[in-house]
Design a protein around this motif. Sequence first.
Motif, PDB file in Angstrom:
ATOM      1  N   ASP A 178      -4.235  -5.134 -11.423  1.00  0.00           N
ATOM      2  CA  ASP A 178      -3.593  -3.813 -11.426  1.00  0.00           C
ATOM      3  C   ASP A 178      -4.582  -2.796 -10.892  1.00  0.00           C
ATOM      4  N   TYR A 179      -4.129  -1.975  -9.949  1.00  0.00           N
ATOM      5  CA  TYR A 179      -4.981  -0.959  -9.344  1.00  0.00           C
ATOM      6  C   TYR A 179      -4.404   0.419  -9.672  1.00  0.00           C
ATOM      7  N   THR A 279       6.531  -2.007 -14.331  1.00  0.00           N
ATOM      8  CA  THR A 279       6.387  -2.267 -12.899  1.00  0.00           C
ATOM      9  C   THR A 279       7.150  -3.532 -12.525  1.00  0.00           C
ATOM     10  N   ARG A 280       7.874  -3.465 -11.411  1.00  0.00           N
ATOM     11  CA  ARG A 280       8.597  -4.646 -10.965  1.00  0.00           C
ATOM     12  C   ARG A 280       7.874  -5.208  -9.748  1.00  0.00           C
ATOM     13  N   THR A 301       3.781  -5.478  -5.753  1.00  0.00           N
ATOM     14  CA  THR A 301       4.538  -4.236  -5.567  1.00  0.00           C
ATOM     15  C   THR A 301       4.459  -3.758  -4.106  1.00  0.00           C
ATOM     16  N   GLU A 302       3.573  -4.365  -3.297  1.00  0.00           N
ATOM     17  CA  GLU A 302       3.242  -3.806  -1.981  1.00  0.00           C
ATOM     18  C   GLU A 302       4.278  -4.155  -0.911  1.00  0.00           C
ATOM     19  N   PRO A 303       4.386  -3.317   0.137  1.00  0.00           N
ATOM     20  CA  PRO A 303       5.352  -3.602   1.198  1.00  0.00           C
ATOM     21  C   PRO A 303       4.888  -4.682   2.182  1.00  0.00           C
ATOM     22  N   GLY A 304       3.559  -4.955   2.197  1.00  0.00           N
ATOM     23  CA  GLY A 304       3.052  -5.903   3.190  1.00  0.00           C
ATOM     24  C   GLY A 304       2.101  -6.915   2.604  1.00  0.00           C
ATOM     25  N   GLN A 359      -0.823  -0.180  -7.792  1.00  0.00           N
ATOM     26  CA  GLN A 359      -0.557  -1.427  -7.064  1.00  0.00           C
ATOM     27  C   GLN A 359      -0.727  -2.539  -8.076  1.00  0.00           C
ATOM     28  N   THR A 360       0.203  -3.465  -8.096  1.00  0.00           N
ATOM     29  CA  THR A 360       0.059  -4.649  -8.953  1.00  0.00           C
ATOM     30  C   THR A 360       0.325  -5.901  -8.134  1.00  0.00           C
TER      31      THR A 360
END
Length: 368
Positions: A178-179, A279-280, A301-304, A359-360
């Motif tokens: 987890d950030y 968080t999903r 959780t990130e888009p890329g 960010q997870t």
Amino acid sequence: MNSEQITKITPKSFGKTAAGEEVKYFELKNKHGMVAEVANYGATLLRLLVPDDAGSTTNIVLGFDNMAQYQKESPYFGSTVGRVANRIAKGEFELDSKRYKLAVNNGPNTLHGGIKGFDKQIWEAKPFDRGLESGLDRGLERGVVFNYISDDMEEGFPGKMSVTVTYTLTDDDELRIDYEAMTDKPTPINLTNHSYFNLAGAGSSDILSHELTIYADKYTPVDDTLIPVGTLEAVSNTSMDFKTATAIGARIDQVKGGYDHNYAINQNVSAAPKQVSNTRVGLAAEVKEPKSGRRLMMYTTEPGVQFYSGNFLDGSAVGNGGAYKKHYGFCLEAQHFPDSVHQPAFPNSILRPGDTYRQTTIYQILQK
Ligand code: BGC
């Protein structure tokens, strides 16, 4: 409760940096015998040990057993990468009508935060054990909270930033990262973990027979210096297509230099989402090593996700599992898209004062 069985997570010495700073690491162990070792240098994952058939353990991430090698020759093995992971074209950008010049360290570009990124800093570290806290013997989860204060204009980036990276090892064999970050001036941010995995064991072989699935219909094509050209292109009918499980080596010869590309993770697929507090995280990728049957599931959780097939490893770095040769490890780096500061159509990577960056990412290991 037998207090004798309770093991507190205490720091162990990992030697000193060249400048004489003490480096510590922590051993996190779950109820199945999985172990994650994390160090305060670069908030780095040093080893990830999983139980194997022989009743012993196998380390599945590339690394070294001493500080000197991490400082001299590590290509970001297991590191926390920031302030901006991946590339920024020509090492400069404009934000709110101001121009910023960054440390350039990768041809004409800035890579992974510059010359001395977050991966080369000493972080504050606080271990926790939720089993101990709740009176259980090593149940639930345990981890380390790392904190780092990045100064205003460090490597050229504006804003004083406070960054927290928490590694948690759960009893479901997940390593969760987890950030969180806050800043006092607007700044780009993109934090990731740069572990090189080899599910057959670090240093044992190349990863070309590992079967990879990436839940992405599109990727961001790049120029000769690995900067996105700005479009999203379909992976279908190309060597970039990992929509269904495919050996990493099956078409790697058709990709100039090997895989080193950002995939845009499908956001509309509810492929096995996980809920971690509020968080999903969605399933982004999975990898299977055919001989052991071991699998890595990656949620984020990130888009890329940058899929990097260890193209620049050349055997010169000899680590705790032997010589790390070309393609001996792969990275799945959860991230915002590379060079987002120059691409208004890409998901926003600017953090502003008052907002919190989060960010997870979860790497879960399934045995057979
Ligand atoms: C980059 C590669 C680079 C590697 C190690 C990856 O994230 O995409 O191009 O060689 O990190 O620096």
